[in-house]
Design a protein around this motif. Sequence first.
Motif, PDB file in Angstrom:
ATOM      1  N   THR A 181       2.580   2.915  10.821  1.00  0.00           N
ATOM      2  CA  THR A 181       2.495   1.168  10.563  1.00  0.00           C
ATOM      3  C   THR A 181       1.452   0.712  11.255  1.00  0.00           C
ATOM      4  OG1 THR A 181       3.528   1.285  12.614  1.00  0.00           O
ATOM      5  CG2 THR A 181       4.969   1.199  10.764  1.00  0.00           C
ATOM      6  N   THR A 198       0.134  -3.240   6.061  1.00  0.00           N
ATOM      7  CA  THR A 198       1.426  -2.982   5.914  1.00  0.00           C
ATOM      8  C   THR A 198       1.445  -1.285   6.344  1.00  0.00           C
ATOM      9  OG1 THR A 198       2.989  -2.820   4.056  1.00  0.00           O
ATOM     10  CG2 THR A 198       0.793  -2.231   3.340  1.00  0.00           C
ATOM     11  N   SER A 199       2.482  -0.776   5.948  1.00  0.00           N
ATOM     12  CA  SER A 199       2.867   0.666   6.294  1.00  0.00           C
ATOM     13  C   SER A 199       2.323   1.498   5.177  1.00  0.00           C
ATOM     14  CB  SER A 199       4.263   0.843   6.278  1.00  0.00           C
ATOM     15  OG  SER A 199       4.969   0.391   7.502  1.00  0.00           O
TER      16      SER A 199
END
Length: 153
Positions: A120, A81-82
Amino acid sequence: AMIIGSIEHPEAYFGLHPLMKEAFDWLRENYRTAHSNGTGRIEIRGNQLYANVETVQMKRSDEQRIEVHRRYLDIHVPVNTSETIGWRSTKSLATPITEYDAGRDIAFYADVPEARCTITPGCFAIATPDDGHAPIIGEGELLKICIKIQIEE
């Protein structure tokens, strides 16, 4: 300033350090599978080059503190995930929380970041000793790789 890029095209940054190409070669080969063996330190070239494979709970930006390193540069790589990373020039840091710990190569500061970037999965952020950085900002659990490249003995 921190450098942001894609792990698929890091060639422009190989000149930053003699081990940079080896670090990115390892990263491209192991990025998607590194967490399958759990977490911890993975030796690539002893203390000169290694990867910390982590699963961590992200923090709110007001909870995370700026960290600095003297002997290593970091390549931060989120996997699932970011991740947001706060930044402030090491030279402008004025409010230490801890003394520099030479054994762990880290000190923490209470100063507020001047900038933030969000990376990201598939991207990276390089933090040098000039870059005070507050990583792991966001929500939820983050699978992350942090490559450490030794720049001073």
